[in-house]
Scaffold this motif. Structure first.
Motif, PDB file in Angstrom:
ATOM      1  N   SER A  70      15.233  36.611   3.338  1.00 28.53           N
ATOM      2  CA  SER A  70      14.189  37.440   3.960  1.00 28.53           C
ATOM      3  C   SER A  70      12.814  37.097   3.404  1.00 28.53           C
ATOM      4  CB  SER A  70      14.475  38.920   3.730  1.00 28.53           C
ATOM      5  OG  SER A  70      15.661  39.297   4.345  1.00 28.53           O
ATOM      6  N   TYR A  71      12.747  36.891   2.105  1.00 28.63           N
ATOM      7  CA  TYR A  71      11.486  36.527   1.464  1.00 28.63           C
ATOM      8  C   TYR A  71      10.993  35.178   1.991  1.00 28.63           C
ATOM      9  CZ  TYR A  71       8.209  35.021  -2.129  1.00 28.63           C
ATOM     10  OH  TYR A  71       7.110  34.545  -2.782  1.00 28.63           O
ATOM     11  N   ILE A  72      11.883  34.206   2.079  1.00 27.32           N
ATOM     12  CA  ILE A  72      11.504  32.876   2.551  1.00 27.32           C
ATOM     13  C   ILE A  72      11.078  32.935   4.014  1.00 27.32           C
ATOM     14  CG2 ILE A  72      12.416  30.574   3.086  1.00 27.32           C
ATOM     15  CD1 ILE A  72      13.985  30.786   0.449  1.00 27.32           C
ATOM     16  N   ARG A  73      11.790  33.703   4.838  1.00 26.31           N
ATOM     17  CA  ARG A  73      11.397  33.847   6.240  1.00 26.31           C
ATOM     18  C   ARG A  73      10.011  34.469   6.361  1.00 26.31           C
ATOM     19  NH1 ARG A  73      17.080  35.787   8.989  1.00 26.31           N
ATOM     20  NH2 ARG A  73      17.919  33.695   9.268  1.00 26.31           N
ATOM     21  N   GLN A  90      -1.574  28.534  12.726  1.00 27.38           N
ATOM     22  CA  GLN A  90      -1.650  28.729  14.173  1.00 27.38           C
ATOM     23  C   GLN A  90      -3.116  28.942  14.544  1.00 27.38           C
ATOM     24  OE1 GLN A  90       0.295  32.251  15.621  1.00 27.38           O
ATOM     25  NE2 GLN A  90       1.133  31.123  17.349  1.00 27.38           N
ATOM     26  N   PRO A  91      -3.595  28.273  15.590  1.00 30.57           N
ATOM     27  CA  PRO A  91      -5.014  28.410  15.943  1.00 30.57           C
ATOM     28  C   PRO A  91      -5.330  29.807  16.461  1.00 30.57           C
ATOM     29  CG  PRO A  91      -3.868  27.152  17.621  1.00 30.57           C
ATOM     30  CD  PRO A  91      -2.884  27.384  16.496  1.00 30.57           C
ATOM     31  N   ASN A  92      -6.530  30.248  16.152  1.00 33.85           N
ATOM     32  CA  ASN A  92      -7.019  31.524  16.645  1.00 33.85           C
ATOM     33  C   ASN A  92      -7.696  31.257  17.983  1.00 33.85           C
ATOM     34  OD1 ASN A  92      -7.966  34.031  17.057  1.00 33.85           O
ATOM     35  ND2 ASN A  92      -9.185  34.153  15.180  1.00 33.85           N
ATOM     36  N   SER A 128       6.768  32.710   8.019  1.00 36.32           N
ATOM     37  CA  SER A 128       6.002  33.386   9.057  1.00 36.32           C
ATOM     38  C   SER A 128       4.525  33.443   8.702  1.00 36.32           C
ATOM     39  CB  SER A 128       6.555  34.798   9.259  1.00 36.32           C
ATOM     40  OG  SER A 128       5.771  35.516  10.162  1.00 36.32           O
ATOM     41  N   ILE A 129       4.227  33.737   7.447  1.00 38.22           N
ATOM     42  CA  ILE A 129       2.829  33.786   7.004  1.00 38.22           C
ATOM     43  C   ILE A 129       2.193  32.408   7.119  1.00 38.22           C
ATOM     44  CG2 ILE A 129       1.364  34.069   4.956  1.00 38.22           C
ATOM     45  CD1 ILE A 129       3.267  36.369   4.136  1.00 38.22           C
TER      46      ILE A 129
END
Length: 176
Positions: free
Chosen positions: A103-106, A117-119, A110-111
């Protein structure tokens, strides 16, 4: 004899009895190492209980039952209070720890994906079409060329727009 005609099986050898032709223990406790394994099973469960249990199990599942009996007997000898439950508790703790770590690695992945990821809202400034006759206008194919061999069909216009926006978000200079 129960052990291919070459003497008693390990169980009958331990019990010091004649191994009969259809001995329930013979296929699973050989005369060499089977004696030590059966001694542990006998110490914990008793020969009569082990025999009754094996006779209740279908023949195609008896090997699994013998393996389980031996494992449980060895666990009970090592840990008389908890037996094999100590191993189960340890494995459950490992599973819980690994699930927490996963869970921590996921969450970290994600972060990191969100950071890279472009804004798209900040890219809209660059996406307005250039006025007619302007020499600085670029086409979508200039911004995001694609290889016809990698795709079986031409991408839709919306796909090109998304690719262009991603390109601009990554490579276009930010204007204040």
């Amino acid at each position: 004899m129960g052990n291919n005609g070459g003497g008693p099986c390990g169980a009958c050898k331990f019990l010091r009895r004649k191994c009969v032709k259809n001995c329930v223990f013979a296929p699973y406790f050989d005369s060499d190492q089977g004696t030590a394994h059966f001694a542990t099973v006998h110490r914990v469960f008793g020969a009569s209980n082990a025999s009754k249990l094996l006779l209740r199990v279908p023949p195609h599942r008896r090997l699994d039952a013998v393996v389980s009996l031996c494992y449980e007997a060895l666990s009970r000898v090592r840990d008389p209070v908890y037996g094999c439950m100590a191993n189960i508790f340890t494995l459950q703790q490992q599973v819980d720890k690994l699930q927490t770590e996963l869970s921590y690695i996921r969450a970290q992945v994600s972060i990191l994906q969100q950071l890279h990821q472009p804004n798209l809202s900040s890219v809209d400034v660059f996406w307005s079409p250039a006025p007619m006759g302007s020499s600085s206008s670029m086409s979508l194919t200039d911004l995001c060329p694609h290889d016809d061999t990698s795709r079986s069909q031409e991408p839709e216009e919306s796909d090109l727009e998304v690719l262009a926006r991603e390109f601009l978000a990554n490579y276009a200079p930010i204007v204040d």
